[in-house]
Design a protein around this motif. Structure first.
Motif: not given
Length: 401
Positions: A24-30, A299-302, A327-329, A338-340
């Motif tokens: 549901a949420s992105a894992r961002v490196l510090p 990360a969440p898609r779209g 926006a991505t799809h 992949d996302q476009g």
């Protein structure tokens, strides 16, 4: 898979060429600190001979699913690579090139490049860039391509169709399919051009510096590092902040290059990701010189993204930082994960970073993909690989390389 052309630019061609659901949420490196980590990395797993050095050099261990290549480790090798990229060679980088198929298909004529075309194969055994029969429930997918360039002079570095065909953007647009980036900020330092040699042919790509423990990691497309199941790139260099031939922050050579195993084994476009550990310049790490963007996985898609790169195929000339945003799809043909994104960037933009949560005022964002390919019947949509667990393992390995 369907026929593909790389979104890269080639030089000197006229001389003849012999899953799981996202979290549901992105894992961002510090963010990295201002210096190197206080504790040393794990001991290297092996020693390998370095060509021309006559010595054994340590190779950091890599996790399963990651393939690594030793590039320029010694000072002598670094000097050789830097000497190779003369201003003339860089200026002669032209659109076009089929990394894995140029040699097999023979020389090129009139600037035209053929598509890779072969008989259909079962989905899990097809080689990269070949036709795949669509599932019965989906419409037939058009060929995918990384567009080949046409209409460029092979005797100079300037395009016959200047980038002025697309006016500079004074205020960054929330949605644009392609415009000159004129707002400044960190992205102008962290994004740069890549120069490489594959199968004896010189190419250009795009890439971005990301924050890491070693402050030396660059992210790009897999096909800008390794030709799928084919050879690794040679003479790999990164020029951050490139602008109209200027190299304001220097040229960084690769010490090790890494790709996901699915890309190395079968050219899987869902894993067209490359990461590179670069050598310091005059004792200064890349992160010390230009900083770096954050990077995220799962990360969440779209989400909305800004894609950056140095397209060299008309109407662009590869000399300026260009961006698209929107926006991505999902891949409507279901052939990749992949996302476009609506994006007119052309050959030479491969590997350029896609930044989510991007702030145009500061030029900072979070890298969640890179430019990879387009379908031939939809040249206005760019696709980039989704950064999931495979990309995370690749990044962890790059931090140890």
């Amino acid at each position: 898979m369907t026929p593909i052309l790389p979104l890269i630019a080639a030089a000197s061609l006229i001389t003849g060429l012999a899953g799981a659901a996202p979290a549901a949420s992105a894992r961002v490196l510090p963010p990295a600190g201002s210096g190197l980590p206080a504790t040393p990395f794990s001991p290297p797993a092996a020693l390998v001979p370095v060509a021309g050095a006559g010595v054994l050099q340590p190779v950091a261990s890599v996790p399963a699913g990651v393939v690594q290549h030793v590039a320029a480790l010694t000072e002598a090798e670094q000097r050789r690579v830097l000497a190779y990229w003369t201003p003339r060679r860089m200026a002669r980088a032209l659109p076009g090139g089929l990394l894995g198929s140029v040699a097999r298909l023979g020389g090129l004529g009139s600037g035209d490049l053929p598509l890779r075309i072969a008989a259909a194969r079962p989905p899990h055994t097809r080689p990269p860039g070949h036709t795949r029969p669509p599932a019965p429930s989906r419409p037939a997918a058009p060929p995918r391509e990384r567009p080949a360039g046409q209409g460029r002079s092979t005797t100079g570095g300037a395009s016959t169709a200047p980038v002025a065909a697309r006016p500079a953007a004074r205020t960054p647009g929330v949605s644009t399919s392609g415009a000159r980036w004129a707002a400044g900020g960190a992205v102008t330092r962290t994004t740069g051009r890549v120069f490489l040699t594959m199968r004896g042919v010189d190419y250009v790509c795009s890439a971005g510096a990301v924050r890491s423990r070693t402050m030396d990691v660059v992210v790009t497309a897999g096909h800008c590092v390794k030709d799928g199941r084919g050879p690794w790139a040679e003479n790999w260099t990164f020029v951050p902040g490139y602008e109209a031939g200027e190299r304001p922050f220097g040229v960084f050579t690769a010490r090790r290059t890494l790709v996901p195993e699915p890309w190395s084994a079968k050219g899987d476009d869902s894993h067209d990701i490359g990461m590179v550990a670069v050598n310091p310049v005059d004792g200064r790490h890349l992160g010390h010189v230009v900083g770096g963007q954050e990077i995220a996985f799962d990360a969440p898609r779209g989400e909305r993204a800004f894609g950056f790169g140095f397209p060299a195929d008309p109407p662009y000339d590869g000399e300026h930082l260009i961006y698209c945003s929107g926006a991505t799809h999902a891949d409507p043909h279901g052939q990749t994960r992949d996302q476009g994104m609506r994006c007119d960037l052309t050959a030479g933009s491969s590997g350029g970073p896609w930044l989510s949560s991007f702030d145009p005022a500061t030029g900072q964002g979070v890298v969640t993909s890179v430019s990879s390919f387009k379908y031939s019947d939809d040249p206005r949509t760019m696709y980039g690989p989704y950064f999931g667990d495979q990309a995370r393992r690749l990044f962890e390995a790059a931090q140890r390389a």
